[in-house]
Design a protein around this motif. Structure first.
Motif, short mmCIF file in Angstrom:
data_model
loop_
_atom_site.label_atom_id
_atom_site.label_comp_id
_atom_site.label_asym_id
_atom_site.label_seq_id
_atom_site.Cartn_x
_atom_site.Cartn_y
_atom_site.Cartn_z
N GLU A 61 43.33 28.66 48.01
CA GLU A 61 43.57 27.54 47.10
C GLU A 61 43.99 26.31 47.90
O GLU A 61 43.44 25.23 47.73
CB GLU A 61 44.64 27.88 46.07
CG GLU A 61 44.86 26.77 45.06
CD GLU A 61 46.01 27.08 44.11
OE1 GLU A 61 46.06 26.45 43.05
OE2 GLU A 61 46.87 27.92 44.44
N TYR A 121 47.37 40.73 50.23
CA TYR A 121 47.78 39.61 49.38
C TYR A 121 48.94 38.85 50.01
O TYR A 121 50.00 39.42 50.23
CB TYR A 121 48.17 40.15 48.00
CG TYR A 121 48.71 39.12 47.03
CD1 TYR A 121 48.06 37.89 46.83
CD2 TYR A 121 49.86 39.38 46.29
CE1 TYR A 121 48.56 36.96 45.94
CE2 TYR A 121 50.37 38.45 45.38
CZ TYR A 121 49.71 37.25 45.21
OH TYR A 121 50.20 36.33 44.32
N SER A 137 50.45 35.24 49.12
CA SER A 137 50.48 34.01 48.33
C SER A 137 51.17 32.89 49.09
O SER A 137 52.24 33.07 49.67
CB SER A 137 51.22 34.25 47.02
OG SER A 137 51.52 33.02 46.38
N GLU A 157 44.97 41.20 37.68
CA GLU A 157 43.68 40.97 38.32
C GLU A 157 43.66 41.55 39.73
O GLU A 157 42.62 42.02 40.20
CB GLU A 157 43.36 39.47 38.34
CG GLU A 157 43.26 38.84 36.96
CD GLU A 157 42.24 39.54 36.06
OE1 GLU A 157 41.20 40.01 36.56
OE2 GLU A 157 42.50 39.63 34.85
N LEU A 158 44.80 41.53 40.41
CA LEU A 158 44.88 42.21 41.71
C LEU A 158 44.59 43.70 41.53
O LEU A 158 43.90 44.31 42.36
CB LEU A 158 46.27 42.04 42.32
CG LEU A 158 46.58 40.71 43.01
CD1 LEU A 158 48.05 40.65 43.40
CD2 LEU A 158 45.69 40.50 44.23
N CYS A 202 39.99 28.77 44.56
CA CYS A 202 40.61 28.74 43.23
C CYS A 202 40.93 27.30 42.81
O CYS A 202 42.06 26.95 42.48
CB CYS A 202 41.85 29.62 43.20
SG CYS A 202 41.47 31.37 43.36
N PHE A 217 48.17 35.00 42.58
CA PHE A 217 47.15 35.74 41.85
C PHE A 217 47.84 36.63 40.83
O PHE A 217 48.89 37.23 41.11
CB PHE A 217 46.34 36.60 42.83
CG PHE A 217 44.87 36.65 42.56
CD1 PHE A 217 44.05 35.57 42.87
CD2 PHE A 217 44.29 37.77 41.98
CE1 PHE A 217 42.69 35.61 42.62
CE2 PHE A 217 42.93 37.82 41.73
CZ PHE A 217 42.12 36.73 42.06
N SER A 240 42.60 33.54 38.30
CA SER A 240 42.60 34.91 38.83
C SER A 240 41.51 35.74 38.16
O SER A 240 40.79 36.50 38.83
CB SER A 240 43.97 35.56 38.60
OG SER A 240 44.98 34.90 39.32
N THR A 246 46.32 32.94 47.83
CA THR A 246 46.76 32.10 46.73
C THR A 246 47.52 32.93 45.71
O THR A 246 47.31 34.15 45.65
CB THR A 246 45.54 31.43 46.06
OG1 THR A 246 45.98 30.59 44.99
CG2 THR A 246 44.58 32.46 45.49
N ILE A 283 43.68 37.53 50.22
CA ILE A 283 43.95 36.56 49.16
C ILE A 283 45.18 35.76 49.54
O ILE A 283 46.27 36.31 49.71
CB ILE A 283 44.16 37.27 47.80
CG1 ILE A 283 42.87 37.98 47.38
CG2 ILE A 283 44.58 36.25 46.73
CD1 ILE A 283 42.97 38.70 46.06
N THR A 319 38.26 37.13 40.09
CA THR A 319 38.06 38.58 40.11
C THR A 319 36.69 38.94 39.56
O THR A 319 35.97 39.77 40.15
CB THR A 319 39.16 39.28 39.30
OG1 THR A 319 40.43 39.03 39.90
CG2 THR A 319 38.94 40.79 39.25
#
Length: 334
Positions: free
Chosen positions: A62, A32, A34, A20-21, A83, A16, A306, A14, A12, A310
């Motif tokens: 994203e 993750y 970002s 939701e993670l 996203c 988040f 998010s 973006t 991932i 998900t």
């Protein structure tokens, strides 16, 4: 390749929502990273190497672009989540050819962009940026001077013309209607408009509106839609607002209309480049409000997409068809 406990791996890239993670990590071994922390995008070779190193089957982006090179170089990849509403940064044809499902998050920032559009209209109507500079710049010396120099107009009772009745346009119509604006709209793909909105031809919308707000997507039909002829239809007291794509409005025609005061002014959150070119003619205009492409930049937007993404990833992992699947041919083959 799978991660801990034999579950699939995902990357991932973006921002988040943490909750939701947590939902994802129950089914997916997530790495993750970002872009808000790294402040960077990946080139295709680097992205492919990172995905192959993880053996990732799921990628969520994203800002990053996913080109044909990535799809061909990463055989483990099966799902790409974008996203955003638009999917122009992903090679959909290559994804389909390589059996990768592509999913987007339409409407994820509709509330944010609609509120920003309203904020821009209020800034124009009440001359808020000018008032801010007036006070901070030390020009407020006479207690009554501002009442003369910065007198504005109210939005209530004014006509708002909305070009494009997608998620953003519809939400803006609701908000503007709630404060007493009369809403008219143009959208060739809409037959039944939202309650309280009068559907008209684009030229009629331009003639009748005090504010025109653009929320149509960029397509072959909308590129250059606002040319000199159409801008000339607007009232001299009217304002143009654009939070969609700069290429929908012909730049030279727009600058001419602003310089000659053929329209009263405008507010823009989108430009041909981001950031705006330092020699852009809009930077020299005193009847515009400019913001740095932040219409959808809210914490709530992150939370909204998010959850949407998900839900889609979990559907995919459960062998259920994602709701916002862009390339359905992949699912038929799957």
């Amino acid at each position: 390749m799978t991660g801990r406990d034999g579950i699939p791996r995902g990357l991932i890239l973006t921002p988040f929502a943490e909750g939701e993670l947590g939902r994802l990590r129950a089914r997916l071994d997530v790495q993750y990273e970002s872009w808000m922390e790294s402040r960077r995008m990946h080139d295709p070779e680097e992205l492919a190497g990172k995905l192959n190193g993880l053996g990732a089957s799921v990628l969520v982006v994203e800002l990053d672009f996913v080109f044909e090179d990535v799809f061909e170089a990463v055989p483990s990849l099966r799902f790409v989540g974008v996203c955003r509403g638009a999917t122009s940064q992903v090679d959909i044809e290559a994804a389909t050819a390589n059996g990768v499902a592509v999913v987007n998050t339409p409407g994820r920032n509709a509330q944010a962009v609609a509120e920003h559009a309203l904020g821009l209209m209020l800034s124009l109507a009440r001359r808020i940026p000018e008032g801010h500079s007036y006070v901070k710049g030390g020009r407020w010396r006479n207690p009554v001077g501002a009442y003369v120099e910065l007198r504005g107009v109210e939005l209530r009772g004014r006509t708002l013309g909305i070009v494009g009745l997608g998620a953003v346009g519809r939400r803006l119509a609701e908000i503007a209607g709630a404060i007493g604006m009369e809403c008219i709209a143009s959208d060739p793909h809409v037959v039944v408009p939202p309650e309280g909105v009068c559907l008209k031809d684009l030229d009629e919308v331009l003639v009748d509106s005090d504010f025109v707000s653009i929320h149509a997507p960029l397509t072959g039909e909308t590129e250059g839609l606002f040319d000199s002829r159409r801008l000339a239809l607007m009232k001299r007291t009217a304002y143009l607002v654009n939070l969609s794509d700069a290429r929908i409005v012909d730049r030279d025609s727009l600058v001419d209309a602003l310089v000659s005061r053929a329209i009263a002014g405008g507010a823009f959150d989108v430009f041909e480049t981001h950031p705006i070119a330092p020699d852009h003619p809009l930077l020299r205009q005193d009847n515009v409000v400019l913001t740095p492409h932040v219409g959808g930049a809210t914490e709530e937007t992150i939370g909204r997409y998010s959850k949407m993404m998900t839900d889609e990833i979990l559907r995919f992992l459960n062998c259920e068809r994602p709701v916002n699947l862009i390339n359905p041919d992949v699912w038929e083959e799957h």
